[in-house]
Design a protein around this motif. Sequence first.
Motif, PDB file in Angstrom:
ATOM      1  N   ARG A  54      26.383   2.042  28.724  1.00 41.63           N
ATOM      2  CA  ARG A  54      25.954   3.388  28.374  1.00 41.63           C
ATOM      3  C   ARG A  54      24.433   3.365  28.204  1.00 41.63           C
ATOM      4  O   ARG A  54      23.913   2.810  27.238  1.00 41.63           O
ATOM      5  CB  ARG A  54      26.668   3.868  27.113  1.00 41.63           C
ATOM      6  CG  ARG A  54      28.173   3.984  27.328  1.00 41.63           C
ATOM      7  CD  ARG A  54      28.914   4.527  26.123  1.00 41.63           C
ATOM      8  NE  ARG A  54      30.334   4.721  26.435  1.00 41.63           N
ATOM      9  CZ  ARG A  54      31.246   5.135  25.567  1.00 41.63           C
ATOM     10  NH1 ARG A  54      30.888   5.414  24.308  1.00 41.63           N
ATOM     11  NH2 ARG A  54      32.500   5.273  25.931  1.00 41.63           N
ATOM     12  N   ILE A  55      23.767   3.968  29.163  1.00 41.34           N
ATOM     13  CA  ILE A  55      22.314   3.847  29.261  1.00 41.34           C
ATOM     14  C   ILE A  55      21.628   5.057  28.628  1.00 41.34           C
ATOM     15  O   ILE A  55      21.897   6.211  29.000  1.00 41.34           O
ATOM     16  CB  ILE A  55      21.879   3.724  30.734  1.00 41.34           C
ATOM     17  CG1 ILE A  55      22.635   2.580  31.425  1.00 41.34           C
ATOM     18  CG2 ILE A  55      20.384   3.509  30.820  1.00 41.34           C
ATOM     19  CD1 ILE A  55      22.424   1.221  30.792  1.00 41.34           C
ATOM     20  N   LEU A  56      20.756   4.787  27.686  1.00 40.16           N
ATOM     21  CA  LEU A  56      19.998   5.842  27.010  1.00 40.16           C
ATOM     22  C   LEU A  56      18.835   6.296  27.881  1.00 40.16           C
ATOM     23  O   LEU A  56      18.009   5.485  28.310  1.00 40.16           O
ATOM     24  CB  LEU A  56      19.474   5.328  25.672  1.00 40.16           C
ATOM     25  CG  LEU A  56      20.524   4.972  24.623  1.00 40.16           C
ATOM     26  CD1 LEU A  56      19.907   4.106  23.537  1.00 40.16           C
ATOM     27  CD2 LEU A  56      21.147   6.227  24.027  1.00 40.16           C
ATOM     28  N   LYS A  57      18.774   7.584  28.143  1.00 40.16           N
ATOM     29  CA  LYS A  57      17.638   8.131  28.890  1.00 40.16           C
ATOM     30  C   LYS A  57      16.396   8.121  27.992  1.00 40.16           C
ATOM     31  O   LYS A  57      16.475   8.400  26.798  1.00 40.16           O
ATOM     32  CB  LYS A  57      17.942   9.556  29.340  1.00 40.16           C
ATOM     33  CG  LYS A  57      19.078   9.645  30.358  1.00 40.16           C
ATOM     34  CD  LYS A  57      19.317  11.090  30.777  1.00 40.16           C
ATOM     35  CE  LYS A  57      20.448  11.174  31.799  1.00 40.16           C
ATOM     36  NZ  LYS A  57      20.703  12.578  32.217  1.00 40.16           N
ATOM     37  N   VAL A  58      15.257   7.805  28.589  1.00 38.51           N
ATOM     38  CA  VAL A  58      14.022   7.711  27.805  1.00 38.51           C
ATOM     39  C   VAL A  58      12.949   8.609  28.408  1.00 38.51           C
ATOM     40  O   VAL A  58      13.017   8.997  29.577  1.00 38.51           O
ATOM     41  CB  VAL A  58      13.513   6.252  27.744  1.00 38.51           C
ATOM     42  CG1 VAL A  58      14.566   5.335  27.145  1.00 38.51           C
ATOM     43  CG2 VAL A  58      13.113   5.745  29.123  1.00 38.51           C
TER      44      VAL A  58
END
Length: 387
Positions: free
Chosen positions: A135-139
């Motif tokens: 689950r990749i956090l958008k930055v």
Amino acid sequence: MYAVYLMLNNTESDYYEEFPNTGRIYLNNASVSRMPTSAITAVSDFFINYSDAGPDSTVGREMVLDMARRVRRIISDMIHCQPDEIILTQSTTDGVNIVANGLDIRPHNNIIMRDVAHEHHANSFPWLSLQAEHRILKVNQNGLFNIRDMESYVDNDTAVVALTHALYNTGAILPLERIGRMLQGTTYFFVDAAQTVGNFGSYDFTKLHCDSMAFNGSKWLCGPMGTGLFYCSRKAASRLRPVAVGGESAIIYDDTKIAHKNMPDRFEAGYRNYAGLAGLAASLEYITRIGLDTIQHKNNKLSQAFKDNISDMRNITMYGPTDGHIGIVSFNINGQKSSDVVKILESRGVIVAEREIGGQNIVRISPHFYNTYNEMDATIEIIKKLL
């Protein structure tokens, strides 16, 4: 002969003279730092004294045990933990892999991490290699993410949240204290602290509420390459299966059964980099005498002086947050490749680094306390001529 010549006043040379060099301006401490003379001497002395004592002798064994105790004692005081919660490794990457491969992570589990295009390889590749949901956090452009996004990602199948304390490319400090409080007692929380230990003053790292944390000895701690530190809380240790097993880390019973030793031995199979530990112990003693707050203050002043002078120049693009960051400055000269700028600076005696922010290559400078304002000025003058 290098194109840059330095005229140092007495105040500036106090630390500068403790770090041997041939006139180069070294501004790549976020990668690997220079070592003080005392640490270089300690490495040499170790080889001589250890060989003289007899490497596999009672005296020799006590020498290496004493070095390990010294390093653990200083590091535990520095980050506010118990000495037996410090494992001696060879790198930050080594520590990340202890967790990634030691946790019982199944395909149905999920791992929460930042956008991999913005994350250091050491804190992304080990997690990406696992069979689990990522689950990749958008930055944003500074590498920061919305905490509400992370909160919505955490569920009963979350095996680990793996985040970096301060970013290697923008210097941005992530809000890990808030995240640590939120995750405490529910989800395993791992922190990559490679850019903050030794560069964050007398900060109490227990405020992060993390289960484990990895960093190395050769960045802001000014130790030799091949030295790393891994903090693992006593409670969290029971959740990690040692990925390497040997006579130093386990015992045999009933002829064929293996039992892991207690902390920190359970994670230290095989020999350590003892010569490196000798240098690291000397470096740690040196920087603690100076004071971590003094070092942080000097780092911030140097980077801010550089930033103030370069940010208003024409054809300069700056990256990173305006506040809430460590002493890293990232920029580009418009119309020029960052790799070319790095090469030109090195040809003129200034060592910096090329790094990435997302898909954008940038020039990164990262001064340390032994650098001088004269060096900042000399570097700025070279950059002016490139515009």
